[in-house]
Motif scaffolding. Structure first.
Motif, PDB file in Angstrom:
ATOM      1  N   ASP A 137      39.361 -82.139 -77.607  1.00  0.00           N
ATOM      2  CA  ASP A 137      39.116 -80.838 -76.978  1.00  0.00           C
ATOM      3  C   ASP A 137      39.850 -80.769 -75.643  1.00  0.00           C
ATOM      4  OD1 ASP A 137      37.433 -79.826 -78.987  1.00  0.00           O
ATOM      5  OD2 ASP A 137      35.714 -80.894 -78.155  1.00  0.00           O
ATOM      6  N   PHE A 138      40.351 -79.582 -75.341  1.00  0.00           N
ATOM      7  CA  PHE A 138      41.026 -79.326 -74.071  1.00  0.00           C
ATOM      8  C   PHE A 138      40.246 -78.230 -73.350  1.00  0.00           C
ATOM      9  CE2 PHE A 138      44.126 -80.946 -77.015  1.00  0.00           C
ATOM     10  CZ  PHE A 138      44.869 -81.842 -76.270  1.00  0.00           C
ATOM     11  N   VAL A 183      39.756 -84.387 -74.023  1.00  0.00           N
ATOM     12  CA  VAL A 183      38.439 -85.006 -74.151  1.00  0.00           C
ATOM     13  C   VAL A 183      38.338 -85.519 -75.584  1.00  0.00           C
ATOM     14  CG1 VAL A 183      35.953 -84.655 -74.036  1.00  0.00           C
ATOM     15  CG2 VAL A 183      37.450 -83.470 -72.418  1.00  0.00           C
ATOM     16  N   LEU A 184      38.107 -86.816 -75.737  1.00  0.00           N
ATOM     17  CA  LEU A 184      38.244 -87.475 -77.028  1.00  0.00           C
ATOM     18  C   LEU A 184      36.917 -87.618 -77.760  1.00  0.00           C
ATOM     19  CD1 LEU A 184      40.512 -90.436 -75.835  1.00  0.00           C
ATOM     20  CD2 LEU A 184      41.250 -88.214 -76.703  1.00  0.00           C
ATOM     21  N   GLY A 222      34.811 -89.095 -74.587  1.00  0.00           N
ATOM     22  CA  GLY A 222      34.910 -88.755 -73.173  1.00  0.00           C
ATOM     23  C   GLY A 222      36.314 -88.396 -72.747  1.00  0.00           C
ATOM     24  N   ALA A 223      36.475 -88.125 -71.453  1.00  0.00           N
ATOM     25  CA  ALA A 223      37.769 -87.730 -70.899  1.00  0.00           C
ATOM     26  C   ALA A 223      38.783 -88.847 -71.072  1.00  0.00           C
ATOM     27  CB  ALA A 223      37.616 -87.382 -69.420  1.00  0.00           C
ATOM     28  N   ALA A 224      40.022 -88.478 -71.389  1.00  0.00           N
ATOM     29  CA  ALA A 224      41.048 -89.483 -71.695  1.00  0.00           C
ATOM     30  C   ALA A 224      41.328 -90.400 -70.524  1.00  0.00           C
ATOM     31  CB  ALA A 224      42.332 -88.780 -72.133  1.00  0.00           C
ATOM     32  N   THR A 251      34.998 -93.764 -72.939  1.00  0.00           N
ATOM     33  CA  THR A 251      33.969 -94.736 -73.290  1.00  0.00           C
ATOM     34  C   THR A 251      34.277 -95.272 -74.680  1.00  0.00           C
ATOM     35  OG1 THR A 251      32.289 -93.621 -71.961  1.00  0.00           O
ATOM     36  CG2 THR A 251      31.506 -95.077 -73.696  1.00  0.00           C
ATOM     37  N   ILE A 252      34.239 -96.597 -74.837  1.00  0.00           N
ATOM     38  CA  ILE A 252      34.535 -97.227 -76.112  1.00  0.00           C
ATOM     39  C   ILE A 252      33.297 -97.973 -76.589  1.00  0.00           C
ATOM     40  CG2 ILE A 252      36.031 -98.833 -77.347  1.00  0.00           C
ATOM     41  CD1 ILE A 252      38.139 -98.376 -75.224  1.00  0.00           C
TER      42      ILE A 252
END
Length: 415
Positions: free
Chosen positions: A211-212, A221-222, A241-243, A247-248
């Motif tokens: 998402d942008f 945003v991944l 979360g944000a690129a 968060t992994i």
């Protein structure tokens, strides 16, 4: 006030806008009429550099010898653009340029036939670059902006990323926003198919959405889920979360702790496998395995590029070894990192730094670390400072949470 009246024609013309992302055009054919301060484009057609056909109509309002306003519509077929400059697109649709010449708005709707990103990704520089772009945009002088964007972008497929890390295709529904100095994207992209390669492991991306949400930034945003198989384990990685600060979350089947999954993905083994190797082969066995299989080279591969190429710290040792664990009361597998300090660093030339950490968390309290720094003053005198994360217990009243610090001085006397 001067006024214009009449008609004009352009045949076999060419046009290039210096500093613009818009391609140069040739084979320009146009019929113009002049009405007061307005130059009316009755009809115009051209071919764009790199492919694509353009048809335009509208009006440009003049004031003196300069442009005051635009009201132009442009229809495109297979037009190639680079907006932003690192993504090459081919699209068809309708674009409009309207508003005051000081900051007109480029609007309309384009259907994306293809959009390709092929620049290699350097993981070590990716996050710093994203953060640097953010801070650079915060300090950008908006007086340099020449055009505002409001373009609807539709892609049913054909959004392709193909580089050293990713091989994927996606679809999207986006709006190009912001300005030519601060381009932004709003909307979303959904994965159609995809694979990724990281640290020698190939992942299948089963689910992916980006998402942008920023008008003046391209900051994704991944929400991506990828799977890989290492030895007998199926590993799933979820990025969210944000690129610039993702968060992994890692999970596996059969189930492993997250630290074991990281070790498995990075080195190809878990701490329990290393513990078994240490118990059966001992110190010599671990070092022989490390050298014989090339694992020491594999360990070096995961170091940051800045460390590997440093002109100050010359890395010359990275291997599996063992370290006596104060907690476990026995030797456990460890990794050792050694480097020479090159001349010119605060007068520390002729010194050596060695870092060592256990690979097995024997008690659940974390791994144990050891740091040694040795300095050779001449051929006869050496100084060594040491720090252990765990106190050896020799001085119960001295024990503290800061570990154990000590030192040695050697003096060689020949007679």
């Amino acid at each position: 006030h001067a006024a214009m009246s009449g008609r004009g024609f352009i045949s076999k013309g060419a046009l290039a806008l210096e500093g613009s992302s818009f391609p140069a055009i040739d084979d320009l054919e146009a019929e113009l009429s002049f009405r007061g301060p307005n130059v009316v484009i009755e009809r115009a057609s051209a071919h764009a550099d790199g492919g694509g056909k353009l048809v335009a109509q509208g009006a440009v309002t003049l004031e003196g010898g300069s442009v005051r306003a635009y009201d132009v519509e442009l229809r495109t077929q297979r037009l190639r653009l680079k907006v932003p400059k690192w993504i090459e697109t081919q699209s068809s649709g309708r674009l409009t340029l309207r508003g005051d010449a000081a900051l007109p708005t480029l609007g309309g709707e384009l259907r994306i036939h293809s959009a390709r990103y092929s620049e290699d990704i350097n993981w070590e520089r990716l996050l710093p670059d994203l953060r640097r772009r953010t801070s650079a945009l915060d300090s950008l002088d908006t007086d340099d902006e020449d055009v505002r964007f409001d373009v609807h972008l539709i892609a049913d497929s054909g959004i392709v990323v193909e580089n050293n890390v990713l091989d994927l295709e996606a679809k999207g529904d986006l709006f190009l926003t912001g300005t030519e100095e601060r381009p932004g994207l709003k909307g979303g992209v959904q994965l159609i198919r995809g694979n990724a390669t990281f640290r020698g492991n190939r992942y299948r991306i089963g689910r992916g959405a980006v998402d942008f949400v920023d008008t003046y930034r391209i900051m994704p945003v991944l929400d991506v889920e990828a799977e890989t198989r290492v030895h007998d384990y199926d590993v799933t990685a979820h990025l969210s979360g944000a690129a610039q600060a993702p968060t992994i979350q890692l999970s596996s089947t059969p189930e492993l702790s997250e630290i074991d999954i990281v070790s498995l993905l990075t080195f190809g083994f878990t701490q329990y496998e290393v513990r078994d190797a240490g118990g059966s082969a001992g110190v010599a066995g671990l070092e022989v395995v490390s050298a014989y299989t090339g694992l020491d080279k594999e360990l070096k591969r995961v170091l940051p590029e800045a460390v590997r190429r440093s002109n100050v710290l010359a890395l010359d040792e990275l291997k599996l070894t063992s370290q006596f664990s104060m907690r476990a009361g026995a030797s456990v597998p460890a990794v050792a990192l050694g480097m020479e300090v090159n001349p010119g660093l605060l007068g520390l030339d002729g010194s050596r730094l060695r870092l060592q950490s256990t690979l097995v968390d024997a008690t659940g309290a974390g791994t144990e670390q050891k740091v040694e720094w040795e300095k050779r003053f001449d051929n006869d005198v050496r100084l060594r400072l040491m720090w252990n994360s765990e106190d050896d217990g020799s001085c119960p009243s001295c024990a503290n949470q800061w570990g154990d610090l000590g030192g040695d001085i050697w003096y060689r006397w020949e007679f």
